[in-house]
Design an enzyme around this catalytic site. Structure first.
Site, PDB file in Angstrom:
ATOM      1  CG  HIS A 143      -2.226   5.938  -2.335  1.00 54.31           C
ATOM      2  ND1 HIS A 143      -3.411   5.218  -2.320  1.00 54.31           N
ATOM      3  CD2 HIS A 143      -1.692   5.822  -1.092  1.00 54.31           C
ATOM      4  CE1 HIS A 143      -3.580   4.686  -1.115  1.00 54.31           C
ATOM      5  NE2 HIS A 143      -2.546   5.041  -0.349  1.00 54.31           N
ATOM      6  CG  HIS A 168       3.771  -0.781   0.032  1.00 56.56           C
ATOM      7  ND1 HIS A 168       4.214  -0.221   1.222  1.00 56.56           N
ATOM      8  CD2 HIS A 168       2.443  -1.010   0.216  1.00 56.56           C
ATOM      9  CE1 HIS A 168       3.226  -0.139   2.076  1.00 56.56           C
ATOM     10  NE2 HIS A 168       2.126  -0.602   1.494  1.00 56.56           N
TER      11      HIS A 168
END
Length: 198
Positions: free
Chosen positions: A36, A120
């Protein structure tokens, strides 16, 4: 409960990132289903009124669908949190969404996030300092690029601790068109307090 707001990933992006995995001493790869992009870590919330404020705050965040694109890899070597991660190509839409979520949560009573937002996707945990094999992996995938995938909502996740890997439960989804949609098995009423499981 330990909460964070994040973007879920498309199946295509999960497959791309999971293809980067390989056995490396000291590296523990996360399961692809946990991938995620964290927008805002919220932390441990035990107060139901605050939980309801968070729900209302996130439901108020406006935005339009946009695309995200994995791009390159990197490493974080913070003490006790050394990670390998995939980067995400920066975009104005992503930055605006994260900023709106931050503003909404501060209005709900949460303290300001001190860390600068760096989009990220965490891929693995490191058991120590990166060795030559880890550095070689990074160099080999530094130019990795994914095809853009459209994102139409963000998600409030609950984090559970596990011996093998983190477990993330979707508590509520917030479409960019406004309101709340419930994942399967959840009872969510748009615009009403206590819209997700507590």
């Amino acid at each position: 409960m330990r909460l964070f707001a994040a973007l879920d990933l498309s199946g295509e992006h999960r497959r791309l990132l999971s293809s980067l995995r390989r056995p490396i001493p000291g590296v523990t790869w996360y399961p692809p289903e946990t991938y995620h992009l964290t927008l805002r870590f919220i932390g441990d919330i035990t107060s139901r009124p605050l939980l309801e404020e968070i729900d209302h705050a996130l439901a108020s965040v406006e935005g339009a669908a946009f695309a995200i694109e994995p791009s390159g890899v990197g490493i974080s070597t913070l003490p006790a949190r050394a990670r390998l991660w995939a980067g995400v190509r920066p975009s104005d839409a992503l930055a605006r969404l994260q900023s709106r979520i931050e503003t909404a949560l501060r209005r709900a009573g949460l303290p300001a996030e001190k860390k600068r937002f760096q989009p990220h996707i965490a891929l693995a945990a490191l058991g120590g300092a990166p060795d030559a094999e880890t550095i070689q992996w990074m160099q080999g995938h530094n130019l990795m690029r994914g095809t853009p995938a459209t994102i139409g909502h963000f998600t409030l996740f609950r984090s559970h601790r596990s011996h093998d890997a983190p477990v993330y439960e979707s508590c509520a989804e917030y479409p960019f068109s406004g309101g709340i949609s419930a994942p399967a098995g959840m009872s969510v009423m748009p615009g009403e307090p206590g819209g997700f499981a507590f």
